[in-house]
Structures are given as structure tokens and as C-alpha cells.
Design an enzyme around this catalytic site. Structure first.
Site, PDB file in Angstrom:
ATOM      1  N   ASP A  35     -17.391  -1.722  14.735  1.00  0.00           N
ATOM      2  CA  ASP A  35     -17.181  -0.320  14.371  1.00  0.00           C
ATOM      3  C   ASP A  35     -18.489   0.470  14.546  1.00  0.00           C
ATOM      4  O   ASP A  35     -18.525   1.541  15.189  1.00  0.00           O
ATOM      5  CB  ASP A  35     -16.714  -0.290  12.906  1.00  0.00           C
ATOM      6  CG  ASP A  35     -16.128   1.036  12.473  1.00  0.00           C
ATOM      7  OD1 ASP A  35     -16.015   1.934  13.312  1.00  0.00           O
ATOM      8  OD2 ASP A  35     -15.789   1.165  11.280  1.00  0.00           O
ATOM      9  N   ASP A  76     -19.823  -7.267  25.282  1.00  0.00           N
ATOM     10  CA  ASP A  76     -19.897  -6.152  24.337  1.00  0.00           C
ATOM     11  C   ASP A  76     -18.780  -5.166  24.697  1.00  0.00           C
ATOM     12  O   ASP A  76     -18.748  -4.622  25.806  1.00  0.00           O
ATOM     13  CB  ASP A  76     -21.274  -5.487  24.490  1.00  0.00           C
ATOM     14  CG  ASP A  76     -21.456  -4.291  23.575  1.00  0.00           C
ATOM     15  OD1 ASP A  76     -20.486  -3.842  22.941  1.00  0.00           O
ATOM     16  OD2 ASP A  76     -22.604  -3.807  23.522  1.00  0.00           O
TER      17      ASP A  76
HETATM   18  P1  ADP Z   1     -13.909  -6.820  10.783  1.00  0.00           P
HETATM   19  O1  ADP Z   1     -14.457  -5.987   9.658  1.00  0.00           O
HETATM   20  O2  ADP Z   1     -12.521  -6.366  11.223  1.00  0.00           O
HETATM   21  O3  ADP Z   1     -13.998  -8.272  10.512  1.00  0.00           O
HETATM   22  P2  ADP Z   1     -16.281  -6.889  12.516  1.00  0.00           P
HETATM   23  O4  ADP Z   1     -16.832  -5.777  13.302  1.00  0.00           O
HETATM   24  O5  ADP Z   1     -17.109  -7.406  11.368  1.00  0.00           O
HETATM   25  O6  ADP Z   1     -14.818  -6.419  12.033  1.00  0.00           O
HETATM   26  O7  ADP Z   1     -15.971  -8.110  13.459  1.00  0.00           O
HETATM   27  C1  ADP Z   1     -14.862  -8.187  14.324  1.00  0.00           C
HETATM   28  C2  ADP Z   1     -15.213  -9.010  15.543  1.00  0.00           C
HETATM   29  O8  ADP Z   1     -15.922  -8.179  16.475  1.00  0.00           O
HETATM   30  C3  ADP Z   1     -16.135 -10.212  15.283  1.00  0.00           C
HETATM   31  O9  ADP Z   1     -15.644 -11.321  16.041  1.00  0.00           O
HETATM   32  C4  ADP Z   1     -17.480  -9.748  15.797  1.00  0.00           C
HETATM   33  O10 ADP Z   1     -18.273 -10.834  16.255  1.00  0.00           O
HETATM   34  C5  ADP Z   1     -17.042  -8.884  16.961  1.00  0.00           C
HETATM   35  N1  ADP Z   1     -18.015  -7.892  17.465  1.00  0.00           N
HETATM   36  C6  ADP Z   1     -19.056  -7.301  16.834  1.00  0.00           C
HETATM   37  N2  ADP Z   1     -19.672  -6.430  17.661  1.00  0.00           N
HETATM   38  C7  ADP Z   1     -18.990  -6.463  18.843  1.00  0.00           C
HETATM   39  C8  ADP Z   1     -19.131  -5.800  20.102  1.00  0.00           C
HETATM   40  N3  ADP Z   1     -20.096  -4.898  20.319  1.00  0.00           N
HETATM   41  N4  ADP Z   1     -18.253  -6.107  21.106  1.00  0.00           N
HETATM   42  C9  ADP Z   1     -17.254  -7.003  20.889  1.00  0.00           C
HETATM   43  N5  ADP Z   1     -17.067  -7.649  19.735  1.00  0.00           N
HETATM   44  C10 ADP Z   1     -17.925  -7.389  18.718  1.00  0.00           C
END
Ligand code: ADP
Length: 172
Positions: free
Chosen positions: A36, A12
Site C-alpha cells: 500500500d 515490484d
Molecule cells: P497486507 O496488509 O494485506 O498483508 P502487505 O502490504 O503487508 O499487505 O503485504 C502483502 C504482500 O505484498 C506481501 O506478500 C508483501 O511481501 C508484498 N509486497 C510488499 N511490497 C510489495 C511490492 N512493492 N510489490 C509486490 N508485492 C509487495
């Protein structure tokens, strides 16, 4: 050695203890779902206030705020491309996300930085292609810059992790 400066882990990103984490934000910079939402939840409401003052961000560009309640000192917000099949300059925009984030990091003396897989969630960018762009752009940047000293790619699942490891093998 360049390879010593790039780390690939699962986990995370909000738990990263370093100088900066990168947020896969949207153009309004007012929070959202996925990484985000997790970053805003962990940083606290001051992050939203700081983002409001930035007046949004263009695709491929990046802006910096403090990390507030996060363990990392800064958050670099970048806006990835929405995947539309690959012939809408998605790879150029994605490369620009990594490039502009790393440039901002260098300017703010960010020595350790962590990236999520920008655009690979809701925005639908295929992970194999995205990880190649992430690794290639980062390697090119680190070749000519001493700061950041270390870049970590934090993968939220094993499929993402495997893609980054393959991309690293292909390009170094
Ligand atoms: P985008 O809208 O740019 O696609 P997302 O947040 O939907 O952004 O996803 C971007 C990446 O971040 C995905 O691979 C998702 O699995 C990952 N992700 C989501 N939450 C976390 C987190 N807490 N830490 C690291 N990666 C995350």
C-alpha cells in the site's frame, strides 16, 4: 487456454505496465505500509486525494482509482482479511477480494491486471492457503469472462513465488 492467461512473476508491483494493479489496502483507503505504501509513494499524492473521495472500503470489496504517476492506468484497492487462525471466514473474504477486483476490472475494460499476495504481509495470512484461494478464484472467473485477458501474480519474494507455482499446479 486458461493457463496462458495467468502469469506468476517476482518483482515490484509498482513497476507493472498494464491496465491495473491491485492494492492490498485497509478499510480507510488512506495509505499504509507494505505494498500500500509503495503504491502510494509511486503514484504520487493525487492517489491519496482520489482515495479520500471514496469514503473507505469494506473487507472483501474493491474500489477503483486512476494510477496517476504509476505506469498502470488504474489502481484497484481491495481490503483483505486479517488472519485470525482461519475460522473467521478469512478464506471467503479473501476470495471476495479477488472476485470483486476482477469484476471491477471487467467493468472498466482492464485487459491486464496484476495482484500482490493480498493479506500475506502484515495481515498474516499463510501464503500456501492464500495462493490457493487467489488461483482458484481467478481460474473460476477467467473461465466465464474474457476480460481481463491476462492476470499476473507479482510475488515479492521466492517463498511467495514457489507457493503460487504450487497452487497453480494443484488446480489446473
Ligand atoms: P497486507 O496488509 O494485506 O498483508 P502487505 O502490504 O503487508 O499487505 O503485504 C502483502 C504482500 O505484498 C506481501 O506478500 C508483501 O511481501 C508484498 N509486497 C510488499 N511490497 C510489495 C511490492 N512493492 N510489490 C509486490 N508485492 C509487495
Amino acid at each position: 487456454m486458461l493457463n496462458d492467461r495467468i502469469k506468476i512473476t517476482t518483482g515490484d508491483i509498482t513497476a507493472f505496465t498494464g491496465d491495473a494493479i491491485v492494492n492490498a489496502a485497509n478499510t480507510k483507503l488512506l495509505g499504509g505500509g507494505g505494498v500500500d505504501g509503495a503504491i502510494h509513494a509511486a503514484a504520487g499524492s493525487q492517489l491519496l486525494e482520489a482515495c479520500r473521495a471514496l469514503g473507505g472500503c469494506r473487507e472483501g470489496a474493491s474500489k477503483i482509482t486512476p494510477g496517476f504517476d504509476l505506469p498502470s492506468r488504474h489502481v484497484i484497492h481491495t481490503v483483505g482479511p486479517y488472519w485470525e487462525g482461519g475460522d473467521h471466514d478469512e478464506s471467503t473474504v479473501l476470495a471476495s477480494c479477488y472476485q470483486s477486483s476482477l469484476e471491477l476490472a471487467a467493468r472498466h475494460d482492464v485487459r491486464s491486471i496484476a495482484f500482490p499476495a493480498i493479506s500475506c504481509g502484515v495481515y498474516g495470512y499463510p501464503i500456501d492457503a492464500a495462493s490457493e484461494v487467489a488461483i482458484r478464484t481467478t481460474i473460476d472467473f477467467l473461465r466465464s469472462n474474457d476480460i481481463p485477458g491476462e492476470v499476473t501474480f507479482i510475488c515479492f519474494d521466492d517463498t511467495t513465488y514457489d507457493a503460487y507455482v504450487r497452487a497453480m499446479k494443484n488446480q489446473s
